[in-house]
Design a protein around this motif. Structure first.
Motif, short mmCIF file in Angstrom:
data_model
loop_
_atom_site.label_atom_id
_atom_site.label_comp_id
_atom_site.label_asym_id
_atom_site.label_seq_id
_atom_site.Cartn_x
_atom_site.Cartn_y
_atom_site.Cartn_z
N PRO A 136 0.95 -1.60 -0.09
CA PRO A 136 0.26 -0.08 0.04
C PRO A 136 0.93 1.39 -0.33
CG PRO A 136 -0.97 -1.57 1.30
CD PRO A 136 0.71 -1.99 0.78
N LEU A 152 0.79 4.46 -2.29
CA LEU A 152 0.86 5.20 -2.65
C LEU A 152 1.33 6.39 -2.30
CD1 LEU A 152 -1.61 7.03 -1.20
CD2 LEU A 152 -0.60 6.87 0.56
N GLU A 172 -5.69 7.55 3.68
CA GLU A 172 -5.36 6.49 4.22
C GLU A 172 -5.63 5.89 5.98
OE1 GLU A 172 -1.99 3.19 3.22
OE2 GLU A 172 -0.73 5.28 4.25
#
Length: 202
Positions: A24, A28, A51
């Motif tokens: 992630p 990102l 997030e």
């Protein structure tokens, strides 16, 4: 539940958990660079807040829903026993004390041999109804495995590849260099005007 499918399910969850810690933030960072290329603004703070909030919402739901389901399925703390399985009994000769069974032993240690009844029987404080066991299997194995597999789909189809990300970074650096080069003449002009103004005042 047979051991084979359980091990396969655990392996899927393990790979998913590993990926959830690694991918992630890397994705990102790529998305933030892509956003900067199109908007000219660096918005890592905004993306990080979103997030973090999404993770917190998921943790709230993931903590409350399984507990409610287990409760309605008949979960009982310590299996309905008053002590045992880590909860110390008042008497040192008790391994557990439950409504349907009392485990007498010379000590209250986990490995102490039971004095009466089947010596290898399971402690009642470790036993939960079948519905509770299935709720644990579903929420701690099946649901995470399904979520990780579903999350792999958008991650796999993300259009930002390593090649395209290198191109994005190159464009960002080129734009920064162009902006810096454009700023230098303006700074020199301002400095020259300041010097000229000082000379005239003198």
């Amino acid at each position: 539940m047979a051991d084979g499918p359980l091990y396969i399910l655990c392996a899927c969850v393990g790979f998913g958990m590993a990926a959830s810690y690694v991918l992630p933030d890397a994705l990102l960072a790529d998305i933030i660079d892509y956003d900067e290329l199109h908007t000219g603004l660096r918005s890592e703070g905004l993306y990080t807040v979103v997030e973090s909030n999404l993770q917190q919402y998921a943790e709230i739901v993931g903590g409350v829903v399984p507990s409610l389901v287990a409760y309605f399925a008949g979960f009982q703390s310590l299996g309905g026993c008053s002590c045992g399985c880590g909860a110390k009994c008042d008497a040192d000769y008790l391994r557990w004390s439950c409504p349907a069974d009392v485990g007498y032993a010379c000590t209250d240690g986990f490995g102490a041999t039971l004095l009466y009844g089947e010596p290898d029987r399971a402690a009642p404080c470790t036993v939960q109804p079948e519905g509770v066991q299935w709720s644990f299997r579903v929420f701690f194995l099946a649901v995470p495995a399904a979520c990780y597999l579903l999350a792999a789909i958008p991650a796999w189809k993300l259009p930002i590849s390593s090649h395209s990300h290198r191109a994005i970074v190159a464009q960002l650096r080129a734009r920064e260099a162009a902006e810096a080069a454009a700023a230098r003449p303006a700074a020199c002009s301002e400095a020259a005007e300041a010097v000229a103004g000082g000379a005239e005042a003198g």
